[in-house]
Scaffold this motif. Sequence first.
Motif, PDB file in Angstrom:
ATOM      1  N   THR A  92       0.872  -1.185   0.000  1.00 52.07           N
ATOM      2  CA  THR A  92       0.000   0.000   0.000  1.00 52.07           C
ATOM      3  C   THR A  92       0.903   1.226   0.000  1.00 52.07           C
ATOM      4  N   SER A 122       1.087  -1.696   4.961  1.00 53.75           N
ATOM      5  CA  SER A 122       2.327  -2.451   4.770  1.00 53.75           C
ATOM      6  C   SER A 122       3.114  -2.596   6.073  1.00 53.75           C
ATOM      7  N   PHE A 144      -8.988  -4.296   6.700  1.00 53.07           N
ATOM      8  CA  PHE A 144     -10.078  -5.113   6.154  1.00 53.07           C
ATOM      9  C   PHE A 144      -9.631  -5.969   4.976  1.00 53.07           C
TER      10      PHE A 144
END
Lengths: 306, 422
Positions: A92, A122, A144
């Motif tokens: 991410t 991350s 999520f």
Amino acid sequence: MSFDGYKTVIKEGDSVILYLTINQYYILEAKNTAVSKKGATVQNIFQTPYGPIICGDLIGKLYGTKIQLKKGWAYVLQPTPEFWTEILPHRTQIIYSTDISMILFYLELKPTSIVVESGTGSGSLSHAIIRRIKPSGHLYTFDFHETRAEVARNEFKDHGLGEYVTVQTRDVCTNGFGKEMENKADAIFLDLPQPWLAANYTTQVFKKSGGRLCSFSPCVEQVQKMCAALSNLGYQDIQTVEILQSQFSVQKKKMSVLNLNILKTQNDGKCEKSEKEYVNFITSVLPNSLPGHTGYLTSATFPPCY
Amino acid sequence: MDNIKVGDYIIVQRQNYTKLHKLRSHGTMALGSFIIEMDNVIGEKYFDTFQIKNVPNTKKNYTLEKIEDLSSISTSLNVEQSGSDNRNIEADDNNQTMSSEEINKLKDEDLSSNNILEKLISNSKTFNTKTEYSQEKYIKKKSKKYFEYIQIRKPSIRLLAQMFYRQDPAKILGIRIDYLSQILSYSNIQSEGTHIVYDSGTSGLIPAALLESIGANTCGKLIHMHPGNECQKVAFLAMEFPEEQAKRCINVNLYSVLRHYHQTETKGLKDACDRDVDKQSEENVEMKEYEELEIMETENNEQPEAKRRKLDKSNWQVDNELACKLLRDGVHSIIITAKEHPQSIVDALEPFLLPSRNLVVFSTFKEPLQELYFHLKNDLSFLAVKLTTNFMRNYQVLPDRTHPEVNMTHGGYLLTAIKVKQ
Ligand SMILES: C[S@@+](CC[C@H](N)C(=O)[O-])C[C@H]1O[C@@H](n2cnc3c(N)ncnc32)[C@H](O)[C@@H]1O
């Protein structure tokens, strides 16, 4: 296994920073074997610009010492959260050390703090949180995204940090942080696209003695919504800041000095070129292009309720 | 959370203004133009809000009354009618029809900023013709001056750092919170290991912040080296660390500890360190109590001079020995926040730094760090040497009116490096 505490000797399975230059450093595992792409067990060899290194050979070496490579030498260092943030595999967007430092400070973390974080992303921030709160604090981190949570969980375990952190898969914006988290936390950190949705669930999560919250958002619209939500929820000391760090290139410079005094006296112009003078000085310059924005940090205090 | 008690260090917060105060019984505190009797906060809880009330029949004395129902405090006044721009407003200082005597009288009678504000507003000829923006600005300015509510906060590193920096950056060598936050992470300090800080005057803030990161009931230790006879320690005391934790910060004079390290024979030193540990801690406790007493009762200091000397001396020695013993095993970080040129300090301390461990040096000036940069790279075994500076901006966040704050501060410089073995 080498992220917990200070280590002297490289042990089997340790993550080790292999440092060549300020822009070239890598993380590798001190292990004799690795699993190849085809699933076969092979010798663990890491390729560097200075030649290959057999990772198993690092076992027993001391952190902070020099390693001879084919075309030069390198140093082996114990990893820190700051190193990890620079070289971790991105799943991410991540938060970098400048913002991370401020976040830890704003959250008032210390080695007993119970911290709630979402999303895990991350795990860049998580590593720094864990360093500050261990041995008796704990990080509960929520994402999520199933795979991201799983990867992070394994990473923490591989880094020897498993006991300090619990990774859960959960949509905190729709489902909150769960019953088990009620009255547990000293600090909450949010790095979410819509932090104000999760904010609604934060007030139950704090201990009765209250705590600190911090949120990171790249856009000013997010900040406005978040600040309004926090204020409605009874948060105090709501502050928003932006922080950037720039690194200088420190240089020794030499500048030629033109001797123009000489022109005041009569001269046939012969020696002008031969008498070159210089001054030496040290200077620091900023790179031409700098990061101009990462995100806004909003922090607030949730007061105790008796 | 504990109740507020006599002897506590408290932070008194009045809107954005904060002030550190040590609670004594029957003590007073000066806050702006008020002299406030503080007794009413004793026994109450941190975070409680109090109203500043005039003591009847006195001019300047005020007392505090706890607010039970916070909803009764309307922070903003209901302001109706606002002009859409300020074309009808003339720069006129006589827009306020109340005299300053009248305002002062109001303040003495019934100090309620809302009441005062309401009167000020209703006596202002121009308030209703101001734009909403300038109305808000006016209210903000006036309510700050007459704001009568304070909150009592428990000191934290964050509150202390922000308070000192706002009062006078020089009190903490100009170390803004972003630099402080980076000192804590780039030093890689954690709950274990031994750490050195050389601090030449941050009112005790840097050692306190480092000890907070080391934590309570952990095994980490801090050797706090300072240049004078006594170290600065306001922030350290304000944090009220548990004794177990406070004792793991060993305060030593830089010259004295280095002299001890280099000039005391190794054998003699070892013997001295092996002395009964209980005795050491006993002396430490005695000393701590004594120091506290000294701070609390400076006005009536009747301790016999001789006893004091003796205590002082044995305390130094014990701390020097303790520190030297730790230094011999090597340290896990070195932090320098100095007024002096850092190079000779680094030269003296870096031999204690273990390989793969970090050095962090803060300075308000760039030049000494530039010199140190080359020194570390060329003459000593350090890598990843970095010189950085920060840009930090605070924001006003309001619906449709979000912007950076008008004033910003400039910080200092930070040098970081990692020690290796040649
Ligand atoms: C920018 S990343 C966080 C990066 C992290 N702070 C770091 O430093 O590595 C945002 C993460 O939030 C997660 N996320 C987004 N919405 C969420 C939600 N409603 N509940 C839980 N996680 C969410 C995403 O899956 C993503 O991994």
